[in-house]
Design a protein around this motif. Sequence first.
Motif, PDB file in Angstrom:
ATOM      1  N   LEU A 180       2.624   8.194   1.205  1.00 43.48           N
ATOM      2  CA  LEU A 180       2.324   6.765   0.738  1.00 43.48           C
ATOM      3  C   LEU A 180       0.632   6.395   1.274  1.00 43.48           C
ATOM      4  O   LEU A 180      -0.132   5.980   0.342  1.00 43.48           O
ATOM      5  CB  LEU A 180       3.144   5.647   1.515  1.00 43.48           C
ATOM      6  N   ALA A 181       0.263   6.826   2.535  1.00 37.64           N
ATOM      7  CA  ALA A 181      -0.857   6.845   2.944  1.00 37.64           C
ATOM      8  C   ALA A 181      -2.102   7.482   2.175  1.00 37.64           C
ATOM      9  O   ALA A 181      -2.888   7.161   1.645  1.00 37.64           O
ATOM     10  CB  ALA A 181      -1.041   7.065   4.546  1.00 37.64           C
ATOM     11  N   ARG A 182      -1.372   8.808   1.849  1.00 31.96           N
ATOM     12  CA  ARG A 182      -2.506   9.773   0.785  1.00 31.96           C
ATOM     13  C   ARG A 182      -2.550   8.986  -0.487  1.00 31.96           C
ATOM     14  O   ARG A 182      -3.673   8.996  -0.916  1.00 31.96           O
ATOM     15  CB  ARG A 182      -1.920  11.056   0.881  1.00 31.96           C
ATOM     16  N   ARG A 183      -1.638   8.600  -1.213  1.00 31.53           N
ATOM     17  CA  ARG A 183      -1.622   7.861  -2.237  1.00 31.53           C
ATOM     18  C   ARG A 183      -2.462   6.435  -2.196  1.00 31.53           C
ATOM     19  O   ARG A 183      -3.373   6.321  -3.185  1.00 31.53           O
ATOM     20  CB  ARG A 183      -0.386   7.633  -3.041  1.00 31.53           C
ATOM     21  N   CYS A 184      -2.324   5.644  -1.251  1.00 32.61           N
ATOM     22  CA  CYS A 184      -2.893   4.435  -1.005  1.00 32.61           C
ATOM     23  C   CYS A 184      -4.361   4.903  -0.952  1.00 32.61           C
ATOM     24  O   CYS A 184      -5.489   4.109  -1.371  1.00 32.61           O
ATOM     25  CB  CYS A 184      -2.698   3.687  -0.034  1.00 32.61           C
ATOM     26  N   ALA A 185      -4.974   5.847  -0.162  1.00 35.07           N
ATOM     27  CA  ALA A 185      -6.348   6.316  -0.154  1.00 35.07           C
ATOM     28  C   ALA A 185      -6.973   6.779  -1.640  1.00 35.07           C
ATOM     29  O   ALA A 185      -7.964   6.359  -1.864  1.00 35.07           O
ATOM     30  CB  ALA A 185      -6.453   7.547   0.768  1.00 35.07           C
ATOM     31  N   GLN A 186      -6.095   7.360  -2.353  1.00 40.95           N
ATOM     32  CA  GLN A 186      -6.527   7.769  -3.784  1.00 40.95           C
ATOM     33  C   GLN A 186      -6.573   6.239  -4.433  1.00 40.95           C
ATOM     34  O   GLN A 186      -7.706   6.433  -5.365  1.00 40.95           O
ATOM     35  CB  GLN A 186      -5.607   8.812  -4.638  1.00 40.95           C
ATOM     36  N   LEU A 187      -6.058   5.366  -4.489  1.00 41.93           N
ATOM     37  CA  LEU A 187      -5.912   4.351  -5.162  1.00 41.93           C
ATOM     38  C   LEU A 187      -6.828   3.317  -4.628  1.00 41.93           C
ATOM     39  O   LEU A 187      -7.062   2.168  -5.249  1.00 41.93           O
ATOM     40  CB  LEU A 187      -4.639   3.637  -5.356  1.00 41.93           C
ATOM     41  N   ARG A 188      -7.382   3.634  -3.619  1.00 42.24           N
ATOM     42  CA  ARG A 188      -8.181   2.591  -2.854  1.00 42.24           C
ATOM     43  C   ARG A 188      -7.414   1.367  -2.572  1.00 42.24           C
ATOM     44  O   ARG A 188      -8.010   0.021  -2.419  1.00 42.24           O
ATOM     45  CB  ARG A 188      -9.521   2.462  -3.636  1.00 42.24           C
ATOM     46  N   ASP A 233      -1.085   7.901  13.289  1.00 43.95           N
ATOM     47  CA  ASP A 233      -0.758   8.726  12.176  1.00 43.95           C
ATOM     48  C   ASP A 233      -1.581   8.523  11.041  1.00 43.95           C
ATOM     49  O   ASP A 233      -2.123   9.287  10.036  1.00 43.95           O
ATOM     50  CB  ASP A 233       0.768   8.506  11.695  1.00 43.95           C
ATOM     51  N   VAL A 234      -1.856   7.052  10.820  1.00 43.93           N
ATOM     52  CA  VAL A 234      -2.988   6.509   9.625  1.00 43.93           C
ATOM     53  C   VAL A 234      -4.278   7.077  10.161  1.00 43.93           C
ATOM     54  O   VAL A 234      -4.935   7.674   9.061  1.00 43.93           O
ATOM     55  CB  VAL A 234      -2.844   5.090   9.763  1.00 43.93           C
ATOM     56  N   ALA A 235      -4.650   7.014  11.368  1.00 47.47           N
ATOM     57  CA  ALA A 235      -5.796   7.588  11.779  1.00 47.47           C
ATOM     58  C   ALA A 235      -6.225   9.358  11.343  1.00 47.47           C
ATOM     59  O   ALA A 235      -7.267   9.379  11.011  1.00 47.47           O
ATOM     60  CB  ALA A 235      -6.299   7.394  13.204  1.00 47.47           C
ATOM     61  N   PRO A 246      -9.492   4.359   6.975  1.00 49.64           N
ATOM     62  CA  PRO A 246     -10.167   3.341   8.006  1.00 49.64           C
ATOM     63  C   PRO A 246      -9.126   2.864   8.674  1.00 49.64           C
ATOM     64  O   PRO A 246      -8.114   2.509   7.843  1.00 49.64           O
ATOM     65  CB  PRO A 246     -11.040   2.498   7.192  1.00 49.64           C
ATOM     66  N   LEU A 247      -9.116   2.371   9.752  1.00 47.62           N
ATOM     67  CA  LEU A 247      -8.060   1.583  10.686  1.00 47.62           C
ATOM     68  C   LEU A 247      -8.011   0.193  10.384  1.00 47.62           C
ATOM     69  O   LEU A 247      -9.350  -0.362  10.753  1.00 47.62           O
ATOM     70  CB  LEU A 247      -7.814   2.115  12.123  1.00 47.62           C
ATOM     71  N   VAL A 248      -7.194  -0.275   9.716  1.00 49.51           N
ATOM     72  CA  VAL A 248      -7.362  -1.767   9.729  1.00 49.51           C
ATOM     73  C   VAL A 248      -5.711  -2.471  10.209  1.00 49.51           C
ATOM     74  O   VAL A 248      -4.621  -1.885  10.042  1.00 49.51           O
ATOM     75  CB  VAL A 248      -7.291  -2.098   8.118  1.00 49.51           C
ATOM     76  N   ALA A 249      -6.270  -3.758  10.790  1.00 53.43           N
ATOM     77  CA  ALA A 249      -4.962  -4.488  11.396  1.00 53.43           C
ATOM     78  C   ALA A 249      -5.224  -6.003  10.907  1.00 53.43           C
ATOM     79  O   ALA A 249      -6.016  -6.490  11.473  1.00 53.43           O
ATOM     80  CB  ALA A 249      -4.779  -4.255  12.943  1.00 53.43           C
ATOM     81  N   THR A 250      -4.852  -6.396   9.904  1.00 51.18           N
ATOM     82  CA  THR A 250      -5.064  -7.768   9.287  1.00 51.18           C
ATOM     83  C   THR A 250      -4.916  -8.798  10.047  1.00 51.18           C
ATOM     84  O   THR A 250      -5.613  -9.753   9.993  1.00 51.18           O
ATOM     85  CB  THR A 250      -4.586  -7.765   7.884  1.00 51.18           C
ATOM     86  N   ALA A 275     -17.635  -6.976   3.226  1.00 53.25           N
ATOM     87  CA  ALA A 275     -18.376  -5.539   3.517  1.00 53.25           C
ATOM     88  C   ALA A 275     -17.354  -4.454   3.385  1.00 53.25           C
ATOM     89  O   ALA A 275     -17.373  -3.485   2.779  1.00 53.25           O
ATOM     90  CB  ALA A 275     -19.229  -5.542   4.666  1.00 53.25           C
ATOM     91  N   PHE A 276     -16.286  -4.643   4.234  1.00 54.97           N
ATOM     92  CA  PHE A 276     -15.165  -3.471   4.064  1.00 54.97           C
ATOM     93  C   PHE A 276     -14.476  -3.401   3.070  1.00 54.97           C
ATOM     94  O   PHE A 276     -14.406  -2.371   2.385  1.00 54.97           O
ATOM     95  CB  PHE A 276     -14.067  -4.204   5.139  1.00 54.97           C
ATOM     96  N   LEU A 277     -14.132  -4.439   2.347  1.00 51.54           N
ATOM     97  CA  LEU A 277     -13.493  -4.240   0.720  1.00 51.54           C
ATOM     98  C   LEU A 277     -14.479  -3.743  -0.105  1.00 51.54           C
ATOM     99  O   LEU A 277     -14.014  -2.779  -1.016  1.00 51.54           O
ATOM    100  CB  LEU A 277     -13.103  -5.714   0.335  1.00 51.54           C
ATOM    101  N   ARG A 278     -16.047  -3.918  -0.052  1.00 51.92           N
ATOM    102  CA  ARG A 278     -16.892  -3.151  -0.990  1.00 51.92           C
ATOM    103  C   ARG A 278     -16.904  -1.694  -0.552  1.00 51.92           C
ATOM    104  O   ARG A 278     -17.016  -0.735  -1.487  1.00 51.92           O
ATOM    105  CB  ARG A 278     -18.173  -3.841  -0.834  1.00 51.92           C
ATOM    106  N   ARG A 279     -16.814  -1.177   0.776  1.00 50.40           N
ATOM    107  CA  ARG A 279     -16.730  -0.060   0.944  1.00 50.40           C
ATOM    108  C   ARG A 279     -15.381   0.679   0.590  1.00 50.40           C
ATOM    109  O   ARG A 279     -15.329   1.930   0.153  1.00 50.40           O
ATOM    110  CB  ARG A 279     -16.626   0.170   2.758  1.00 50.40           C
ATOM    111  N   THR A 280     -14.280   0.021   0.867  1.00 53.10           N
ATOM    112  CA  THR A 280     -12.855   0.639   0.293  1.00 53.10           C
ATOM    113  C   THR A 280     -12.895   0.698  -1.239  1.00 53.10           C
ATOM    114  O   THR A 280     -12.467   1.758  -1.654  1.00 53.10           O
ATOM    115  CB  THR A 280     -11.958  -0.116   0.944  1.00 53.10           C
ATOM    116  N   TRP A 281     -13.147  -0.342  -1.925  1.00 52.21           N
ATOM    117  CA  TRP A 281     -12.942  -0.461  -3.359  1.00 52.21           C
ATOM    118  C   TRP A 281     -14.083  -0.107  -4.146  1.00 52.21           C
ATOM    119  O   TRP A 281     -14.069   0.379  -5.267  1.00 52.21           O
ATOM    120  CB  TRP A 281     -12.498  -2.059  -3.583  1.00 52.21           C
ATOM    121  N   GLY A 282     -15.098  -0.018  -3.675  1.00 59.16           N
ATOM    122  CA  GLY A 282     -16.476   0.108  -4.512  1.00 59.16           C
ATOM    123  C   GLY A 282     -17.103  -1.105  -5.063  1.00 59.16           C
ATOM    124  O   GLY A 282     -16.043  -1.935  -5.490  1.00 59.16           O
ATOM    125  N   GLY A 283     -18.114  -1.258  -5.223  1.00 62.72           N
ATOM    126  CA  GLY A 283     -18.661  -2.355  -5.987  1.00 62.72           C
ATOM    127  C   GLY A 283     -18.725  -3.556  -5.260  1.00 62.72           C
ATOM    128  O   GLY A 283     -18.107  -3.757  -4.109  1.00 62.72           O
TER     129      GLY A 283
END
Length: 349
Positions: free
Chosen positions: A190-198, A213-215, A220-224, A341-349
């Motif tokens: 799931l983590a790998r696919r989330c990375a692919q889908l941003r 494990d996520v690291a 990027p490590l996120v704790a919302t 800024a984080f969401l732009r890095r993650t999603w692009g744009g």
Amino acid sequence: MTDPRHPPVFDGHNDAILRLWRAGPARAPQNFADGPGQITVKQAQAGGFAGGLFALFVPSGPLPDRAAFRSPPYDLALPAPIDRASALAAVVGQAEVLIALDRAGLLALCRTAAEIDAAMAAGRIAAVMHLEGAEAIGPDLEGLEVLHAAGLRSLGPVWSRPTVFGHGVPFRHPSDADTGPGLTAAGKALARRCAQLRIVLDTSHLNMRGFWDVAEAGLPLVATHSNCHALAPSARNLTDAQLRAIGRTGGMVGLNFGVFFLRPDGGIAPEGTLGLCVDHLLHMLELAGEDHVGLGSDFDGAPCPPELATAAGLTALRAEMRARGLSEALIAKICHRNWMAFLRRTWGG
């Protein structure tokens, strides 16, 4: 034009959609406009709440009895796992509420950073679909692509109960999050696919081994919506090593307003907890860095300081940050610029 002394807030986590769904989907637009609860359009306008990650959450029947939090220490049993069919029905129902609010013009369901910017500029609440606990997704990741197409851009593999993807932490104080095994093989997939889908992968509620494990997956490590273990030794809070790793990996930590995650004794008494919010923020800033700290209120999901009883109270939090010497530029970063800024890095744009 935005008042620089009252920067808008983009929030890392809230449970408003669960509240509206439980109260009846047909009444959701009216209730969200100006009804009970901690986030409504009226309260958002008063407090400068501009948007955030809106959680879809599958409840485990009755939530932990808050009476336990009045007499720390405590160690509450993990809720039982949820079957996928029940979880999927709840998630679809809550997604429909979110879509209905978008169609009613009460918020904007956003899939990109540019859409968040546009919603905020237009004065509409910018809502990002988040999944808190991934029980609605099959162990083979069936359903993930459909949810992504519907707008899912952030998810946490677990809430505080086990799933096929990993293990959550109990409501335990004092304790750290080293409470069992981490991500399963399905969780790592799931983590790998989330990375692919941003898709943002949220480690809040995930235990310590799962966090690392996520690291190891290179995300990027996120704790919302998590706080500092050094100040409040709850199993839900982050150690100094975890906070440093969030900064090192370019991630984010969002301050949780829940009083039992703020108080050193883990209790539920609300007195003095607004100041504790800033204590936790200062510790996060020191360890994660000023570019990696934001807010993750847990509105509609946890008891908050009395000054933050609703989103209208965000003005009090800004005032407290200012009184404690935080600069206007840093307050703006914490309120929304770091998340954006984080969401732009993650999603692009």
